[in-house]
Scaffold this motif. Structure first.
Motif, PDB file in Angstrom:
ATOM      1  N   LEU A 157      14.276  44.656  80.717  1.00 28.92           N
ATOM      2  CA  LEU A 157      14.805  43.402  80.758  1.00 28.92           C
ATOM      3  C   LEU A 157      16.409  43.809  80.028  1.00 28.92           C
ATOM      4  CD1 LEU A 157      15.755  40.407  79.379  1.00 28.92           C
ATOM      5  CD2 LEU A 157      14.427  40.627  81.337  1.00 28.92           C
ATOM      6  N   LEU A 158      17.255  43.511  80.840  1.00 28.59           N
ATOM      7  CA  LEU A 158      18.626  43.787  80.400  1.00 28.59           C
ATOM      8  C   LEU A 158      19.251  42.136  80.094  1.00 28.59           C
ATOM      9  CD1 LEU A 158      21.104  45.436  79.671  1.00 28.59           C
ATOM     10  CD2 LEU A 158      21.984  44.892  82.033  1.00 28.59           C
ATOM     11  N   TYR A 159      19.353  42.122  78.687  1.00 25.30           N
ATOM     12  CA  TYR A 159      19.895  40.727  78.329  1.00 25.30           C
ATOM     13  C   TYR A 159      21.443  40.803  78.141  1.00 25.30           C
ATOM     14  CZ  TYR A 159      20.640  37.388  74.240  1.00 25.30           C
ATOM     15  OH  TYR A 159      21.030  36.288  73.529  1.00 25.30           O
ATOM     16  N   VAL A 160      21.855  39.836  78.875  1.00 26.21           N
ATOM     17  CA  VAL A 160      23.356  39.874  78.720  1.00 26.21           C
ATOM     18  C   VAL A 160      24.066  38.802  78.259  1.00 26.21           C
ATOM     19  CG1 VAL A 160      25.606  39.969  80.223  1.00 26.21           C
ATOM     20  CG2 VAL A 160      23.379  41.115  81.137  1.00 26.21           C
ATOM     21  N   GLY A 161      24.562  38.952  76.848  1.00 21.64           N
ATOM     22  CA  GLY A 161      25.288  37.895  76.101  1.00 21.64           C
ATOM     23  C   GLY A 161      26.682  37.748  76.531  1.00 21.64           C
ATOM     24  N   LEU A 162      27.026  36.620  76.836  1.00 20.50           N
ATOM     25  CA  LEU A 162      28.280  36.344  77.329  1.00 20.50           C
ATOM     26  C   LEU A 162      29.240  35.311  76.850  1.00 20.50           C
ATOM     27  CD1 LEU A 162      27.295  36.148  81.256  1.00 20.50           C
ATOM     28  CD2 LEU A 162      28.769  38.121  80.315  1.00 20.50           C
ATOM     29  N   ALA A 163      30.429  35.288  76.582  1.00 23.27           N
ATOM     30  CA  ALA A 163      31.332  34.394  76.329  1.00 23.27           C
ATOM     31  C   ALA A 163      32.015  33.834  77.480  1.00 23.27           C
ATOM     32  CB  ALA A 163      32.147  34.658  75.031  1.00 23.27           C
ATOM     33  N   MET A 164      32.231  32.732  77.778  1.00 24.03           N
ATOM     34  CA  MET A 164      32.879  32.083  78.986  1.00 24.03           C
ATOM     35  C   MET A 164      34.052  31.756  78.454  1.00 24.03           C
ATOM     36  SD  MET A 164      30.580  32.243  81.037  1.00 24.03           S
ATOM     37  CE  MET A 164      31.338  31.304  82.500  1.00 24.03           C
ATOM     38  N   THR A 165      35.130  32.796  78.597  1.00 23.24           N
ATOM     39  CA  THR A 165      36.510  32.655  78.129  1.00 23.24           C
ATOM     40  C   THR A 165      37.388  32.094  79.227  1.00 23.24           C
ATOM     41  OG1 THR A 165      37.296  34.807  78.359  1.00 23.24           O
ATOM     42  CG2 THR A 165      35.825  34.631  76.633  1.00 23.24           C
ATOM     43  N   ALA A 166      38.698  31.997  78.619  1.00 24.78           N
ATOM     44  CA  ALA A 166      39.779  31.234  79.771  1.00 24.78           C
ATOM     45  C   ALA A 166      39.956  32.619  80.652  1.00 24.78           C
ATOM     46  CB  ALA A 166      40.936  31.046  78.980  1.00 24.78           C
ATOM     47  N   ALA A 167      39.780  33.855  80.365  1.00 26.15           N
ATOM     48  CA  ALA A 167      39.878  34.963  81.289  1.00 26.15           C
ATOM     49  C   ALA A 167      38.862  35.420  82.058  1.00 26.15           C
ATOM     50  CB  ALA A 167      40.517  36.037  80.554  1.00 26.15           C
ATOM     51  N   ARG A 200      33.045  37.291  79.504  1.00 24.75           N
ATOM     52  CA  ARG A 200      33.087  38.607  78.607  1.00 24.75           C
ATOM     53  C   ARG A 200      31.673  38.835  78.083  1.00 24.75           C
ATOM     54  NH1 ARG A 200      36.922  38.795  81.577  1.00 24.75           N
ATOM     55  NH2 ARG A 200      39.003  39.064  81.138  1.00 24.75           N
ATOM     56  N   VAL A 201      31.430  40.298  77.866  1.00 24.18           N
ATOM     57  CA  VAL A 201      30.110  40.548  77.512  1.00 24.18           C
ATOM     58  C   VAL A 201      30.439  40.492  75.986  1.00 24.18           C
ATOM     59  CG1 VAL A 201      28.296  42.312  77.260  1.00 24.18           C
ATOM     60  CG2 VAL A 201      29.481  41.894  79.448  1.00 24.18           C
ATOM     61  N   ILE A 202      29.584  39.799  75.230  1.00 24.97           N
ATOM     62  CA  ILE A 202      29.562  39.796  73.638  1.00 24.97           C
ATOM     63  C   ILE A 202      28.455  40.803  73.336  1.00 24.97           C
ATOM     64  CG2 ILE A 202      28.471  38.596  71.754  1.00 24.97           C
ATOM     65  CD1 ILE A 202      29.720  35.894  72.652  1.00 24.97           C
ATOM     66  N   GLU A 203      27.491  40.988  73.788  1.00 26.68           N
ATOM     67  CA  GLU A 203      26.418  42.099  73.550  1.00 26.68           C
ATOM     68  C   GLU A 203      25.520  42.113  74.482  1.00 26.68           C
ATOM     69  OE1 GLU A 203      23.360  40.866  70.939  1.00 26.68           O
ATOM     70  OE2 GLU A 203      23.441  38.854  71.505  1.00 26.68           O
ATOM     71  N   PHE A 204      24.723  43.288  74.668  1.00 32.56           N
ATOM     72  CA  PHE A 204      23.574  43.474  75.444  1.00 32.56           C
ATOM     73  C   PHE A 204      22.336  43.643  74.713  1.00 32.56           C
ATOM     74  CE2 PHE A 204      26.480  46.212  78.531  1.00 32.56           C
ATOM     75  CZ  PHE A 204      26.334  45.187  79.703  1.00 32.56           C
ATOM     76  N   ASN A 205      21.282  43.217  74.879  1.00 38.29           N
ATOM     77  CA  ASN A 205      19.972  43.582  74.499  1.00 38.29           C
ATOM     78  C   ASN A 205      19.064  44.269  75.262  1.00 38.29           C
ATOM     79  OD1 ASN A 205      20.686  42.380  71.941  1.00 38.29           O
ATOM     80  ND2 ASN A 205      20.313  40.533  72.543  1.00 38.29           N
ATOM     81  N   ALA A 206      17.927  44.758  75.033  1.00 36.55           N
ATOM     82  CA  ALA A 206      17.311  45.614  75.732  1.00 36.55           C
ATOM     83  C   ALA A 206      15.719  44.817  76.074  1.00 36.55           C
ATOM     84  CB  ALA A 206      17.068  47.062  75.162  1.00 36.55           C
TER      85      ALA A 206
END
Ligand code: AMP
Ligand code: GLY
Length: 416
Positions: A257-267, A270-276
């Motif tokens: 399981l690839l956990y993608v933690g994202l911030a929804m920025t103006a640009a 963007r990835v904040i972190e990965f968890n495994a």
């Protein structure tokens, strides 16, 4: 199919409920499990971070699939030890789990793969810490390089606090602040094929309105009514596939399981972190909405046959989970208090134990229970989750009162 589930928290209780309801799963064994999981699985004791012990248990129980819940066993190499016995395992190798185990490794992979993330420096001495803090300015983001159970990150305007955290950790990653609402996207993968689950949102801070220190997560909901329509496709294209390709190139394919933690920025995202591994408590809401049998899906990922797996089916509606935490969490959680009202459906056990003499249910961790409910829409699911929480008795317990509230009220906006 005989399945061995490793772990003992709320995520594992949610995984156990999903696995137990899969008609292909004939026997479910959980190690060490918890009193909630005991209702749907046979419990065995094991040191979850001991690769040889877990592998031996997998052999002894004749398991056809081992599902590893938490990050610590993955980073310790438990998946490698089970795989070496020829048993399919859902969870990445120790080498691939460094994506979570080391923030510096994750940044290096993201840079090589061209994945959009915050600019960052890895720092191990006060001079380089000061230079990085000067360059990015406040709010300061200082991350412990190693595993810290979701509590190794300090985000603060207080320069002294940022420097203090860096000193305490030794080796840190300091990065630019990402402004925007957060999304947790879970991706099931066999290293090559990748299947996204429903995006969810977690609430990391202890207090209402995102105040106070970071925790492991105080609640979650799915789906996200405010997410842009193309979000999942964009993240699969720009983040997930390049990351999986980079790990294959390094000889450390990521299956699990690839956990993608994202911030929804103006640009953009963007990835904040990965968890495994699956996120906790987001798993409670995501799996509550998954209609596709969970055992078959995880088995396909564990055996490299995910490309042949049928598309996922989801229930209509929404799910909300609210965490009930002990007094003192996250700094110093009190344990050993008697819990009442935790038997109903929808109550997920995260940190509970049975008292030896009379079997009474006791608190045994920082996050103790999660009230989890589904409904035709977010507002209905939220009301039902809070109804469950109101029925729980635990002296000194804390919970947030604003889980999913901003989404329901249309108050979540992506900057720009
Ligand atoms: P992590 O363990 O990396 O997920 O960080 C925990 C939490 O700290 C995240 O969920 C965010 O709320 C916050 N955080 C981490 N990195 C950043 C960043 N670069 N900008 C803003 N907030 C961040
Ligand atoms: N809920 C955040 C995590 O599992 O890391």
């Amino acid at each position: 199919m005989r399945v061995l589930l490793v772990g003992s928290g709320g995520r594992e209780h949610a995984l156990a409920l999903g696995l137990a309801s899969d008609p292909a799963v004939t026997t479910l064994i959980a190690a060490p499990g918890n009193p909630g999981i005991a209702a749907v699985a046979e419990l065995r004791t094991v040191e979850a971070t001991d690769p040889a012990a877990v592998a031996a248990l997998a052999v002894e129980t004749g398991s056809d699939l081992v599902v590893i819940g938490p990050e610590a066993p993955l980073v310790a190499g438990v998946a490698d030890a089970v795989r070496a016995k020829g048993i399919p395992v859902f969870g990445p190798s120790a080498e691939a789990a460094r994506l979570e185990g080391s923030k510096a490794f994750a940044k290096d992979v993201m840079t090589a793969a061209g994945v959009p993330t915050a600019r960052a420096y890895t720092c191990a001495d006060p001079e380089s810490v000061a230079r990085a803090l000067d360059e990015f300015g406040p709010p300061y983001v200082v991350k412990n390089d190693g595993l810290a159970a979701g509590k190794g990150v300090v985000v603060t305007d207080d320069r002294a606090r940022a420097e203090e955290h860096a000193r305490e950790c030794g080796r840190v990653v300091i990065e630019e602040y990402l402004d925007g609402p957060e999304v947790s996207l879970f991706v099931v993968t066999d290293g090559e094929a990748a299947v996204p689950l429903l995006p969810a949102q977690d609430f990391k801070r202890i207090g209402d309105g995102d105040t106070g220190p970071n925790t492991g997560g105080m609640g979650a909901y799915a789906p996200l009514p405010w997410a842009p329509p193309g979000l999942v496709d964009e993240v699969m294209r720009d983040v997930v596939h390049p990351t999986l390709a980079e790990l294959r190139r390094r000889g450390a394919p990521f299956a699990g399981l690839l956990y993608v933690g994202l911030a929804m920025t103006a640009a953009g995202p963007r990835v904040i972190e990965f968890n495994a591994r699956f996120g906790d408590p987001e798993t409670q809401v995501v799996l509550a909405l998954l209609e596709t049998p969970l055992g078959g899906l995880l088995h396909a990922a564990a055996t490299g046959t995910l490309a042949e797996h049928p598309p996922l089916r989801w229930r209509d509606g929404a799910a909300v989970t609210v965490v009930v935490a002990s007094e003192g969490y996250p700094a110093a959680a009190r344990t050993g208090d008697v819990i009442t009202g935790a038997d109903g459906p929808g109550i997920i056990h995260a940190g509970t134990a049975r008292r030896a003499d009379d079997g009474a249910l006791l608190s045994a961790g920082g996050r103790v229970l999660c009230g989890t409910a589904t409904g035709p829409d977010l507002a209905t699911a939220r009301d039902a989750a809070y109804e469950l929480v109101r029925g729980i008795g635990l002296a000194g317990s804390q919970h947030r009162t604003d889980i999913a509230a901003a989404a329901i009220e249309g108050r979540i906006a992506i900057p720009g």
